[in-house]
Scaffold this motif. Structure first.
Motif, mmCIF file in Angstrom:
data_model
loop_
_atom_site.group_PDB
_atom_site.id
_atom_site.type_symbol
_atom_site.label_atom_id
_atom_site.label_comp_id
_atom_site.label_asym_id
_atom_site.label_seq_id
_atom_site.Cartn_x
_atom_site.Cartn_y
_atom_site.Cartn_z
ATOM 1 N N TRP A 119 0.834 18.522 -0.538
ATOM 2 C CA TRP A 119 0.128 17.317 -0.117
ATOM 3 C C TRP A 119 0.300 16.148 -1.069
ATOM 4 O O TRP A 119 -0.354 15.115 -0.905
ATOM 5 C CB TRP A 119 -1.346 17.619 0.115
ATOM 6 C CG TRP A 119 -1.547 18.486 1.321
ATOM 7 C CD1 TRP A 119 -1.940 19.785 1.359
ATOM 8 C CD2 TRP A 119 -1.325 18.093 2.680
ATOM 9 N NE1 TRP A 119 -1.983 20.240 2.653
ATOM 10 C CE2 TRP A 119 -1.607 19.222 3.485
ATOM 11 C CE3 TRP A 119 -0.913 16.907 3.301
ATOM 12 C CZ2 TRP A 119 -1.490 19.189 4.879
ATOM 13 C CZ3 TRP A 119 -0.798 16.878 4.680
ATOM 14 C CH2 TRP A 119 -1.094 18.009 5.460
ATOM 15 N N THR A 120 1.162 16.294 -2.060
ATOM 16 C CA THR A 120 1.554 15.146 -2.880
ATOM 17 C C THR A 120 3.036 14.833 -2.703
ATOM 18 O O THR A 120 3.411 13.668 -2.550
ATOM 19 C CB THR A 120 1.264 15.387 -4.372
ATOM 20 O OG1 THR A 120 1.848 16.636 -4.797
ATOM 21 C CG2 THR A 120 -0.233 15.405 -4.640
ATOM 22 N N ILE A 169 0.326 12.270 -9.635
ATOM 23 C CA ILE A 169 -0.482 13.479 -9.431
ATOM 24 C C ILE A 169 0.417 14.702 -9.321
ATOM 25 O O ILE A 169 0.133 15.766 -9.876
ATOM 26 C CB ILE A 169 -1.361 13.331 -8.167
ATOM 27 C CG1 ILE A 169 -2.364 12.198 -8.360
ATOM 28 C CG2 ILE A 169 -2.094 14.640 -7.872
ATOM 29 C CD1 ILE A 169 -3.119 11.820 -7.099
ATOM 30 N N GLU A 170 1.525 14.546 -8.600
ATOM 31 C CA GLU A 170 2.504 15.631 -8.484
ATOM 32 C C GLU A 170 2.982 16.080 -9.864
ATOM 33 O O GLU A 170 3.102 17.277 -10.132
ATOM 34 C CB GLU A 170 3.687 15.140 -7.658
ATOM 35 C CG GLU A 170 4.912 16.044 -7.671
ATOM 36 C CD GLU A 170 6.167 15.285 -7.338
ATOM 37 O OE1 GLU A 170 7.166 15.428 -8.072
ATOM 38 O OE2 GLU A 170 6.173 14.552 -6.330
ATOM 39 N N GLY A 171 3.261 15.125 -10.740
ATOM 40 C CA GLY A 171 3.715 15.465 -12.087
ATOM 41 C C GLY A 171 2.696 16.306 -12.846
ATOM 42 O O GLY A 171 3.058 17.274 -13.529
ATOM 43 N N LEU A 172 1.426 15.951 -12.725
ATOM 44 C CA LEU A 172 0.377 16.728 -13.394
ATOM 45 C C LEU A 172 0.320 18.153 -12.846
ATOM 46 O O LEU A 172 0.146 19.115 -13.603
ATOM 47 C CB LEU A 172 -0.979 16.029 -13.209
ATOM 48 C CG LEU A 172 -1.106 14.635 -13.837
ATOM 49 C CD1 LEU A 172 -2.459 14.030 -13.498
ATOM 50 C CD2 LEU A 172 -0.913 14.705 -15.352
ATOM 51 N N ILE A 173 0.470 18.284 -11.531
ATOM 52 C CA ILE A 173 0.461 19.616 -10.921
ATOM 53 C C ILE A 173 1.659 20.431 -11.405
ATOM 54 O O ILE A 173 1.537 21.632 -11.697
ATOM 55 C CB ILE A 173 0.465 19.500 -9.383
ATOM 56 C CG1 ILE A 173 -0.818 18.829 -8.894
ATOM 57 C CG2 ILE A 173 0.618 20.880 -8.739
ATOM 58 C CD1 ILE A 173 -0.825 18.526 -7.407
ATOM 59 N N SER A 215 0.831 -1.214 0.000
ATOM 60 C CA SER A 215 0.000 0.000 0.000
ATOM 61 C C SER A 215 0.859 1.255 0.000
ATOM 62 O O SER A 215 0.575 2.217 -0.725
ATOM 63 C CB SER A 215 -0.932 0.004 1.216
ATOM 64 O OG SER A 215 -1.808 -1.102 1.182
ATOM 65 N N ALA A 216 1.920 1.267 0.816
ATOM 66 C CA ALA A 216 2.792 2.440 0.892
ATOM 67 C C ALA A 216 3.423 2.742 -0.464
ATOM 68 O O ALA A 216 3.455 3.893 -0.909
ATOM 69 C CB ALA A 216 3.876 2.220 1.948
ATOM 70 N N ILE A 217 3.923 1.700 -1.140
ATOM 71 C CA ILE A 217 4.560 1.895 -2.436
ATOM 72 C C ILE A 217 3.549 2.348 -3.484
ATOM 73 O O ILE A 217 3.813 3.263 -4.280
ATOM 74 C CB ILE A 217 5.262 0.596 -2.881
ATOM 75 C CG1 ILE A 217 6.402 0.254 -1.928
ATOM 76 C CG2 ILE A 217 5.787 0.726 -4.309
ATOM 77 C CD1 ILE A 217 6.968 -1.142 -2.116
ATOM 78 N N THR A 218 2.382 1.721 -3.490
ATOM 79 C CA THR A 218 1.353 2.067 -4.471
ATOM 80 C C THR A 218 0.888 3.504 -4.303
ATOM 81 O O THR A 218 0.763 4.248 -5.286
ATOM 82 C CB THR A 218 0.164 1.101 -4.354
ATOM 83 O OG1 THR A 218 0.615 -0.247 -4.531
ATOM 84 C CG2 THR A 218 -0.894 1.419 -5.411
ATOM 85 N N PHE A 219 0.633 3.906 -3.075
ATOM 86 C CA PHE A 219 0.193 5.286 -2.832
ATOM 87 C C PHE A 219 1.301 6.280 -3.151
ATOM 88 O O PHE A 219 1.033 7.383 -3.659
ATOM 89 C CB PHE A 219 -0.282 5.447 -1.386
ATOM 90 C CG PHE A 219 -1.701 5.015 -1.158
ATOM 91 C CD1 PHE A 219 -2.760 5.757 -1.653
ATOM 92 C CD2 PHE A 219 -1.979 3.845 -0.468
ATOM 93 C CE1 PHE A 219 -4.084 5.355 -1.455
ATOM 94 C CE2 PHE A 219 -3.290 3.427 -0.263
ATOM 95 C CZ PHE A 219 -4.355 4.177 -0.759
ATOM 96 N N ALA A 220 2.547 5.927 -2.871
ATOM 97 C CA ALA A 220 3.661 6.815 -3.214
ATOM 98 C C ALA A 220 3.703 7.053 -4.721
ATOM 99 O O ALA A 220 3.893 8.184 -5.183
ATOM 100 C CB ALA A 220 4.982 6.217 -2.737
#
Length: 237
Positions: free
Chosen positions: A145-146, A121-125, A110-115
């Motif tokens: 927050w990303t 998302i960070e890249g899109l921002i 879960s930690a890796i997937t969410f990272a």
């Protein structure tokens, strides 16, 4: 997938991750136009919190346009190459160590997937920010927050991998110590001084040790895994 094949995938993906990380340094014009507080230009962009931070990083023309173009190229390399490579690298390690505690493995997965999700998302921002400099507070809040959760989850995943490896053979305990130390350094600097190059060096040390572990596991998969008696017990019907 056997442990040996999982470690082989991990080793190959680790080499790809290392190769792509070197490629970032060869992006033409990827040099900050001003003070970054010690961070490289890519990390400095990820950590911006205000229009003043953006102005300090991108300076004035002609440097501004050059750096924008370079950051865009680096972002494409990140999203199409680096993120998929490191996710494969880390998730292959999860597959190789899957005989550990189910709860710990699920937390690690879960930690890796969410990272990885935060990273995309960070890249899109960042693409949006580069098209609308110097940005607005909503963009900076989105980055905060990303980017911070991404780095925190990566450090946490390194610590969990270290905990699993610590249960293995002596050579695995050595790898666990190095990976765990890298994760601790990365997490402490994320909380106290994220612009300090030591934060990224912590991740680099942890991933380097994991790559060596994967190379060993490709030949002797039981060594970096659980103790042999646990492996034999798990194989019983």
């Amino acid at each position: 997938m056997t442990s040996r094949s999982a470690w082989r995938w991990c080793a190959l993906a680790g080499l790809a991750t290392l190769t792509i990380s070197v490629m970032f340094g060869r992006v033409p014009g990827l040099v900050a136009c001003g003070d970054t507080g010690g961070a490289g230009p890519i990390i400095a962009l990820e950590l911006v919190r205000s229009a003043a931070d953006v102005a300090a990083l991108f300076g004035s023309e002609p440097c501004t346009s050059r750096l924008i173009a370079a950051q865009r190229e680096a972002l494409w390399l990140d999203m199409l190459g680096f993120i998929p490579a490191y996710l494969t690298f880390l998730l292959s390690a999860v597959a190789a160590l899957r005989r550990a505690s189910l709860g710990l493995i699920m937390a690690l997965f879960s930690a890796i997937t969410f990272a990885g999700a935060f990273d995309f998302i960070e890249g899109l921002i960042l693409f949006k920010l580069l098209g609308n400099l110097p940005g607005d507070q909503r963009t900076f809040t989105g980055l905060f927050w990303t980017v911070r959760p991404k780095f925190a989850l990566l450090a946490a995943s390194e610590l969990m991998i270290a905990l699993i490896l610590w249960r293995g053979a002596p050579v695995a305990k050595i790898a666990a110590g190095v990976i765990g130390a890298g994760g601790v350094v990365a997490l402490v600097h994320l909380l106290r001084a994220p612009h300090d190059p030591a934060m990224m060096r912590g991740h680099a040390v942890a991933w380097g040790a994991l790559l060596v572990t994967a190379a060993i596991g490709s030949v002797r998969p039981a060594v970096p895994g659980l103790p042999e008696r646990r492996l034999m017990a798990a194989a019983k019907p």
